[in-house]
Motif scaffolding. Structure first.
Motif, PDB file in Angstrom:
ATOM      1  N   ILE A 116       0.829  -1.212   0.000  1.00 34.64           N
ATOM      2  CA  ILE A 116       0.000   0.000   0.000  1.00 34.64           C
ATOM      3  C   ILE A 116       0.862   1.260   0.000  1.00 34.64           C
ATOM      4  O   ILE A 116       0.607   2.171  -0.794  1.00 34.64           O
ATOM      5  CB  ILE A 116      -0.989  -0.030   1.174  1.00 34.64           C
ATOM      6  CG1 ILE A 116      -1.968  -1.198   1.009  1.00 34.64           C
ATOM      7  CG2 ILE A 116      -1.754   1.287   1.285  1.00 34.64           C
ATOM      8  CD1 ILE A 116      -2.978  -1.320   2.128  1.00 34.64           C
ATOM      9  N   SER A 119       2.170   1.721  -3.404  1.00 32.06           N
ATOM     10  CA  SER A 119       1.114   2.192  -4.307  1.00 32.06           C
ATOM     11  C   SER A 119       0.850   3.682  -4.132  1.00 32.06           C
ATOM     12  O   SER A 119       0.564   4.389  -5.105  1.00 32.06           O
ATOM     13  CB  SER A 119      -0.174   1.402  -4.061  1.00 32.06           C
ATOM     14  OG  SER A 119       0.034   0.017  -4.201  1.00 32.06           O
ATOM     15  N   SER A 200      -1.176  -6.735  -7.207  1.00 36.50           N
ATOM     16  CA  SER A 200      -2.205  -5.885  -6.595  1.00 36.50           C
ATOM     17  C   SER A 200      -1.922  -4.399  -6.747  1.00 36.50           C
ATOM     18  O   SER A 200      -2.758  -3.571  -6.357  1.00 36.50           O
ATOM     19  CB  SER A 200      -2.338  -6.218  -5.102  1.00 36.50           C
ATOM     20  OG  SER A 200      -1.133  -5.955  -4.401  1.00 36.50           O
ATOM     21  N   ASN A 204      -4.664  -1.005  -6.434  1.00 38.73           N
ATOM     22  CA  ASN A 204      -4.385   0.011  -5.416  1.00 38.73           C
ATOM     23  C   ASN A 204      -4.175   1.385  -6.036  1.00 38.73           C
ATOM     24  O   ASN A 204      -4.657   2.398  -5.511  1.00 38.73           O
ATOM     25  CB  ASN A 204      -3.149  -0.385  -4.608  1.00 38.73           C
ATOM     26  CG  ASN A 204      -3.366  -1.649  -3.790  1.00 38.73           C
ATOM     27  OD1 ASN A 204      -4.483  -2.139  -3.673  1.00 38.73           O
ATOM     28  ND2 ASN A 204      -2.299  -2.188  -3.248  1.00 38.73           N
ATOM     29  N   LEU A 208      -6.336   4.728  -5.209  1.00 37.67           N
ATOM     30  CA  LEU A 208      -5.631   5.880  -4.646  1.00 37.67           C
ATOM     31  C   LEU A 208      -5.616   7.054  -5.625  1.00 37.67           C
ATOM     32  O   LEU A 208      -5.669   8.215  -5.204  1.00 37.67           O
ATOM     33  CB  LEU A 208      -4.197   5.480  -4.287  1.00 37.67           C
ATOM     34  CG  LEU A 208      -4.066   4.462  -3.149  1.00 37.67           C
ATOM     35  CD1 LEU A 208      -2.633   3.984  -3.032  1.00 37.67           C
ATOM     36  CD2 LEU A 208      -4.535   5.058  -1.829  1.00 37.67           C
ATOM     37  N   SER A 245      -9.352   5.908   1.623  1.00 32.43           N
ATOM     38  CA  SER A 245      -8.931   4.965   0.581  1.00 32.43           C
ATOM     39  C   SER A 245      -7.911   3.973   1.116  1.00 32.43           C
ATOM     40  O   SER A 245      -7.957   2.780   0.781  1.00 32.43           O
ATOM     41  CB  SER A 245      -8.346   5.724  -0.619  1.00 32.43           C
ATOM     42  OG  SER A 245      -9.297   6.621  -1.168  1.00 32.43           O
ATOM     43  N   ILE A 246      -6.985   4.436   1.945  1.00 33.11           N
ATOM     44  CA  ILE A 246      -5.987   3.544   2.520  1.00 33.11           C
ATOM     45  C   ILE A 246      -6.651   2.513   3.425  1.00 33.11           C
ATOM     46  O   ILE A 246      -6.295   1.324   3.414  1.00 33.11           O
ATOM     47  CB  ILE A 246      -4.932   4.361   3.291  1.00 33.11           C
ATOM     48  CG1 ILE A 246      -4.174   5.282   2.326  1.00 33.11           C
ATOM     49  CG2 ILE A 246      -3.968   3.455   4.022  1.00 33.11           C
ATOM     50  CD1 ILE A 246      -3.228   6.236   3.025  1.00 33.11           C
ATOM     51  N   LEU A 249      -8.326  -0.123   1.234  1.00 34.35           N
ATOM     52  CA  LEU A 249      -7.357  -1.047   0.645  1.00 34.35           C
ATOM     53  C   LEU A 249      -6.759  -1.981   1.690  1.00 34.35           C
ATOM     54  O   LEU A 249      -6.467  -3.142   1.386  1.00 34.35           O
ATOM     55  CB  LEU A 249      -6.247  -0.258  -0.054  1.00 34.35           C
ATOM     56  CG  LEU A 249      -6.658   0.504  -1.313  1.00 34.35           C
ATOM     57  CD1 LEU A 249      -5.477   1.301  -1.862  1.00 34.35           C
ATOM     58  CD2 LEU A 249      -7.181  -0.457  -2.378  1.00 34.35           C
ATOM     59  N   SER A 250      -6.567  -1.494   2.899  1.00 32.43           N
ATOM     60  CA  SER A 250      -6.012  -2.362   3.941  1.00 32.43           C
ATOM     61  C   SER A 250      -6.975  -3.488   4.293  1.00 32.43           C
ATOM     62  O   SER A 250      -6.546  -4.635   4.503  1.00 32.43           O
ATOM     63  CB  SER A 250      -5.671  -1.537   5.177  1.00 32.43           C
ATOM     64  OG  SER A 250      -6.853  -1.007   5.771  1.00 32.43           O
ATOM     65  N   SER A 253      -6.851  -5.931   1.403  1.00 31.73           N
ATOM     66  CA  SER A 253      -5.571  -6.648   1.372  1.00 31.73           C
ATOM     67  C   SER A 253      -5.533  -7.757   2.414  1.00 31.73           C
ATOM     68  O   SER A 253      -5.018  -8.855   2.151  1.00 31.73           O
ATOM     69  CB  SER A 253      -4.414  -5.668   1.596  1.00 31.73           C
ATOM     70  OG  SER A 253      -4.352  -4.707   0.562  1.00 31.73           O
TER      71      SER A 253
END
Length: 327
Positions: A116, A119, A200, A204, A208, A245-246, A249-250, A253
């Motif tokens: 991440i 990315s 991935s 991402n 982002l 957004s982070i 994605l976490s 993931s």
């Protein structure tokens, strides 16, 4: 009408209120109470979501309940389930395979989370004003995400090959000795994690990039006027505003990392002597349910994996909710 005539006028049938405001409110209240699903305004939303609810019930909720029941049963060679209580769960604890498989899965998930920040840096570079061929770069990064995992695993398996792999040949130019990428326990997990991060990155970057385009350019201009460097703007402006957004994605993931199977199955292989030391939770489920034909133990592993994913997701929501909302 005089007050005396009004007093002599008969009351409405049933003793209810007359046509005044109080009576209308009372009748409207009874009409709303009689509504519910019979009221078209309350029925239509349920009709629209009914296909989705049926699909969830048939393809998600019922299989979960069925698998949970199978985790307490023993299956014969030709079928037929026998209830055995906690025998399958006790066997998992006694075997000692679950802790190692869980550690391998969590290690792979941690490597995915490292992707991440990478990315974020790439998405920030692609978002620079005046950069040419931005769409072409985004397509290049996104192509691995839509490629078949089996094809990705086969290509990277040849790259990591210790005999003729291009990676060892490249490292040999700089005097690095030959590395057995897919036949050494922890090195193999690192190699699989690198492939997971690479595949991935595209997704991402798309997520982002959409968040970066929502950040007002005036904030970066003001920071630039105040003398903030590009790194300082990334840390103090970009990352905090990208926190939703982070966080998204976490969560994805972690879920994707806990479901690791295809990369290990193809890159490590069934004839590799380290296959037992590098197996994931899903690999262990596959081996017990389909190779050993122990469907009860396989069902127990599946339920255990579902509980672990649910617990990790709940912890993420609990820990990161304030951080994401503050962003």
């Amino acid at each position: 009408m005089t007050q005396a005539a009004a007093a002599r006028s008969p009351a409405p049938p049933g003793g209810g209120a007359g046509p005044g405001p109080a009576g209308r409110r009372r009748r409207n209240g009874r009409g709303r109470r009689r509504g519910g699903l019979a009221n078209p305004d309350g029925l239509w939303p349920w009709l629209f979501v009914l296909p989705t609810l049926l699909g969830l019930a048939v393809f998600y909720f019922w299989p979960v309940l069925q698998t949970a029941y199978y985790s307490f049963t023993r299956w014969g060679v030709f079928g037929g389930a026998e209830f055995v209580g906690l025998e399958n769960w006790a066997g998992l604890i006694a075997s000692g395979q679950v802790p190692r498989a869980l550690v391998n899965t969590l290690l792979y998930t941690a490597i995915l989370l490292v992707g991440i920040p990478i990315s974020i840096v790439i998405a920030n570079l692609l978002n620079r004003p005046g950069l040419r061929f931005v769409s072409f770069y985004r397509v290049l990064f996104f192509a691995p995400f839509v490629s078949m995992p089996a094809a990705i695993a086969l290509v990277w398996g040849m790259i990591f090959n210790s005999q003729y792999g291009i990676l060892n040949q490249f490292l040999g130019v700089f005097g690095v000795p030959r590395v057995h990428w897919t036949s050494t326990e922890w090195v193999a997990l690192l190699a699989i994690g690198i492939v997971g991060v690479w595949s991935s990155l595209g997704f991402n970057i798309i997520i982002l990039g959409a968040g970066l385009r929502g950040i007002p350019a005036e904030m970066h201009e003001a920071a630039w006027i105040d003398g903030a460097s590009s790194w300082r703007q990334l840390v103090s402006i970009t990352v905090p505003l990208l926190s939703p957004s982070i966080f998204f994605l976490s969560v994805l993931s972690v879920i994707h990392g806990m479901e690791l199977f295809d990369l290990i199955y193809i890159m490590i292989g069934e004839s590799n002597p380290i296959k037992g030391a590098t197996q994931s939770m899903v690999s262990l489920f596959y081996r017990e349910a389909f190779i050993s034909n122990d469907k009860g133990t396989g069902a127990a592993i599946a339920i255990l994996l579902m509980l672990i994913i649910g617990l990790l997701t709940a912890v993420q929501f609990r820990v990161q909710r304030r951080w994401a909302d503050d962003g």
